[in-house]
Motif scaffolding. Structure first.
Motif, PDB file in Angstrom:
ATOM      1  N   ALA A  99     -28.676  -3.939   1.669  1.00  0.00           N
ATOM      2  CA  ALA A  99     -28.399  -3.853   3.094  1.00  0.00           C
ATOM      3  C   ALA A  99     -29.658  -4.184   3.882  1.00  0.00           C
ATOM      4  O   ALA A  99     -30.726  -3.650   3.597  1.00  0.00           O
ATOM      5  CB  ALA A  99     -27.917  -2.455   3.439  1.00  0.00           C
ATOM      6  N   PRO A 100     -29.543  -5.038   4.894  1.00  0.00           N
ATOM      7  CA  PRO A 100     -30.705  -5.410   5.689  1.00  0.00           C
ATOM      8  C   PRO A 100     -31.414  -4.220   6.324  1.00  0.00           C
ATOM      9  O   PRO A 100     -32.639  -4.238   6.439  1.00  0.00           O
ATOM     10  CB  PRO A 100     -30.114  -6.350   6.755  1.00  0.00           C
ATOM     11  CG  PRO A 100     -28.913  -6.932   6.110  1.00  0.00           C
ATOM     12  CD  PRO A 100     -28.362  -5.857   5.239  1.00  0.00           C
ATOM     13  N   GLU A 101     -30.655  -3.215   6.758  1.00  0.00           N
ATOM     14  CA  GLU A 101     -31.309  -2.066   7.389  1.00  0.00           C
ATOM     15  C   GLU A 101     -32.238  -1.357   6.417  1.00  0.00           C
ATOM     16  O   GLU A 101     -33.352  -0.955   6.779  1.00  0.00           O
ATOM     17  CB  GLU A 101     -30.265  -1.067   7.914  1.00  0.00           C
ATOM     18  CG  GLU A 101     -29.598  -1.485   9.198  1.00  0.00           C
ATOM     19  CD  GLU A 101     -28.507  -2.492   8.950  1.00  0.00           C
ATOM     20  OE1 GLU A 101     -28.020  -3.102   9.904  1.00  0.00           O
ATOM     21  OE2 GLU A 101     -28.134  -2.666   7.767  1.00  0.00           O
ATOM     22  N   THR A 102     -31.768  -1.145   5.200  1.00  0.00           N
ATOM     23  CA  THR A 102     -32.572  -0.450   4.207  1.00  0.00           C
ATOM     24  C   THR A 102     -33.842  -1.233   3.888  1.00  0.00           C
ATOM     25  O   THR A 102     -34.947  -0.684   3.889  1.00  0.00           O
ATOM     26  CB  THR A 102     -31.764  -0.241   2.920  1.00  0.00           C
ATOM     27  OG1 THR A 102     -30.546   0.411   3.240  1.00  0.00           O
ATOM     28  CG2 THR A 102     -32.542   0.562   1.916  1.00  0.00           C
ATOM     29  N   LEU A 103     -33.645  -2.524   3.642  1.00  0.00           N
ATOM     30  CA  LEU A 103     -34.794  -3.368   3.312  1.00  0.00           C
ATOM     31  C   LEU A 103     -35.760  -3.468   4.490  1.00  0.00           C
ATOM     32  O   LEU A 103     -36.973  -3.362   4.323  1.00  0.00           O
ATOM     33  CB  LEU A 103     -34.304  -4.756   2.886  1.00  0.00           C
ATOM     34  CG  LEU A 103     -35.332  -5.740   2.372  1.00  0.00           C
ATOM     35  CD1 LEU A 103     -36.138  -5.147   1.218  1.00  0.00           C
ATOM     36  CD2 LEU A 103     -34.664  -7.033   1.916  1.00  0.00           C
ATOM     37  N   ALA A 104     -35.208  -3.640   5.690  1.00  0.00           N
ATOM     38  CA  ALA A 104     -36.074  -3.776   6.867  1.00  0.00           C
ATOM     39  C   ALA A 104     -36.904  -2.523   7.087  1.00  0.00           C
ATOM     40  O   ALA A 104     -38.076  -2.605   7.476  1.00  0.00           O
ATOM     41  CB  ALA A 104     -35.223  -4.074   8.111  1.00  0.00           C
ATOM     42  N   LYS A 105     -36.314  -1.367   6.818  1.00  0.00           N
ATOM     43  CA  LYS A 105     -37.044  -0.118   7.040  1.00  0.00           C
ATOM     44  C   LYS A 105     -38.273  -0.030   6.136  1.00  0.00           C
ATOM     45  O   LYS A 105     -39.359   0.362   6.567  1.00  0.00           O
ATOM     46  CB  LYS A 105     -36.112   1.068   6.790  1.00  0.00           C
ATOM     47  CG  LYS A 105     -36.754   2.431   7.061  1.00  0.00           C
ATOM     48  CD  LYS A 105     -35.797   3.571   6.793  1.00  0.00           C
ATOM     49  CE  LYS A 105     -34.653   3.620   7.791  1.00  0.00           C
ATOM     50  NZ  LYS A 105     -33.789   4.815   7.569  1.00  0.00           N
ATOM     51  N   GLN A 106     -38.078  -0.424   4.887  1.00  0.00           N
ATOM     52  CA  GLN A 106     -39.214  -0.356   3.957  1.00  0.00           C
ATOM     53  C   GLN A 106     -40.227  -1.454   4.268  1.00  0.00           C
ATOM     54  O   GLN A 106     -41.431  -1.224   4.163  1.00  0.00           O
ATOM     55  CB  GLN A 106     -38.717  -0.459   2.528  1.00  0.00           C
ATOM     56  CG  GLN A 106     -37.929   0.779   2.100  1.00  0.00           C
ATOM     57  CD  GLN A 106     -37.938   0.969   0.595  1.00  0.00           C
ATOM     58  OE1 GLN A 106     -37.604   0.062  -0.138  1.00  0.00           O
ATOM     59  NE2 GLN A 106     -38.318   2.164   0.131  1.00  0.00           N
ATOM     60  N   LEU A 107     -39.745  -2.637   4.643  1.00  0.00           N
ATOM     61  CA  LEU A 107     -40.685  -3.705   4.985  1.00  0.00           C
ATOM     62  C   LEU A 107     -41.485  -3.353   6.225  1.00  0.00           C
ATOM     63  O   LEU A 107     -42.637  -3.731   6.362  1.00  0.00           O
ATOM     64  CB  LEU A 107     -39.926  -5.024   5.191  1.00  0.00           C
ATOM     65  CG  LEU A 107     -39.257  -5.605   3.938  1.00  0.00           C
ATOM     66  CD1 LEU A 107     -38.560  -6.914   4.265  1.00  0.00           C
ATOM     67  CD2 LEU A 107     -40.275  -5.801   2.831  1.00  0.00           C
ATOM     68  N   LYS A 108     -40.856  -2.626   7.138  1.00  0.00           N
ATOM     69  CA  LYS A 108     -41.567  -2.209   8.341  1.00  0.00           C
ATOM     70  C   LYS A 108     -42.730  -1.286   7.996  1.00  0.00           C
ATOM     71  O   LYS A 108     -43.811  -1.383   8.575  1.00  0.00           O
ATOM     72  CB  LYS A 108     -40.605  -1.527   9.310  1.00  0.00           C
ATOM     73  CG  LYS A 108     -41.241  -1.146  10.633  1.00  0.00           C
ATOM     74  CD  LYS A 108     -40.207  -0.911  11.709  1.00  0.00           C
ATOM     75  CE  LYS A 108     -39.513  -2.212  12.075  1.00  0.00           C
ATOM     76  NZ  LYS A 108     -38.651  -2.052  13.284  1.00  0.00           N
TER      77      LYS A 108
END
Lengths: 128, 128
Positions: free
Chosen positions: A9-18
């Motif tokens: 999921a983009p949200e999950t990945l984006a949170k960690q990349l952030k």
DNA sequence: GCGATAATTCAACAAGCGTTGAACTATTGG
DNA sequence: CCAATAGTTCAACGCTTGTTGAATTATCGC
């Protein structure tokens, strides 16, 4: 990954990349990637004040990427280490997302009128 | 990566991760990972206005992660695709940075007095 | 108990960033 | 020439985030 698996999921990945998208936090993680460190060791190595290190480590902790333990005999010392499971999962997710084997030929659902129902013309590069 | 290679500069990696650290941009990239798209196709698929798509694509373009071409016969159509070389390099850098094989035992340069010159005590987990 | 130590948290601030709505640019076809 | 189209850019706004300095918390040793 096989071609039947879905990317994360983009949200999950984006949170960690952030959590990773800051040079100072990457520097901290780089130190931890080579071994367990305490706040003052990180501060000495990176010339960063303790409070800022605490703040950044908190961000990494919240993202699940680091783990924390206190010294068994002197609890003033707090040691940080990478969360290997989380890193392993993140790398797998990242690699799955950016698996170049996923790329397919273009299937236009939109474009110039003469393109509907016809194979795409060969594109040429024009300056933007 | 071999153990003699250095991980990439944190600033470079952080800049690219920052471009990725947004769910909407990841969704756009996810579409492009499966094939070339134009702005209106992305908009239809993700229910996003054209101007916001242009903005996000500009961020991705600036980060070098996508490429852009105009239709050969009708220049109003602009197609976006992933920059495979850049993605390949980013994945390699990411994997190198988070290579768990890098982890070494702790070498304390700091800690409780009784720890200097002695092997580290076995750590126990205490609630923070 | 108190000073020293390691670390964390808080508050304020400036900078950065995503979104919205409007304006603009370039292209095409009648 | 003008309307339609695809796409881009701009400006304003509210929210988020990194940093600084101070305060706080917890622990240890004398």
């Amino acid at each position: 990954m096989t071609e039947n698996e879905l990317p994360p999921a983009p949200e999950t990945l984006a949170k960690q990349l952030k959590a990773l998208a800051d040079p100072k936090r990457l520097r901290i993680l780089n130190l931890l990637m080579s071994g367990v460190q305490c706040n003052c060791e990180i501060g000495d190595a990176l010339n960063m004040p303790a409070n800022l290190i605490s703040h950044h480590l908190r961000v990494l902790r919240k993202a699940g990427l680091v783990q924390v333990e206190r010294d068994a005999l002197d609890a003033r010392w707090v040691y940080y280490s990478v969360n290997e499971e989380a890193i392993r999962a993140l790398v797998a997710a990242f690699d799955a997302f950016f698996d170049l084997g996923r790329i397919q030929p273009r299937h236009p659902t939109c474009g110039p009128k003469r393109m509907k129902g016809k194979p795409p013309k060969k594109l040429i590069v024009k300056p933007l």
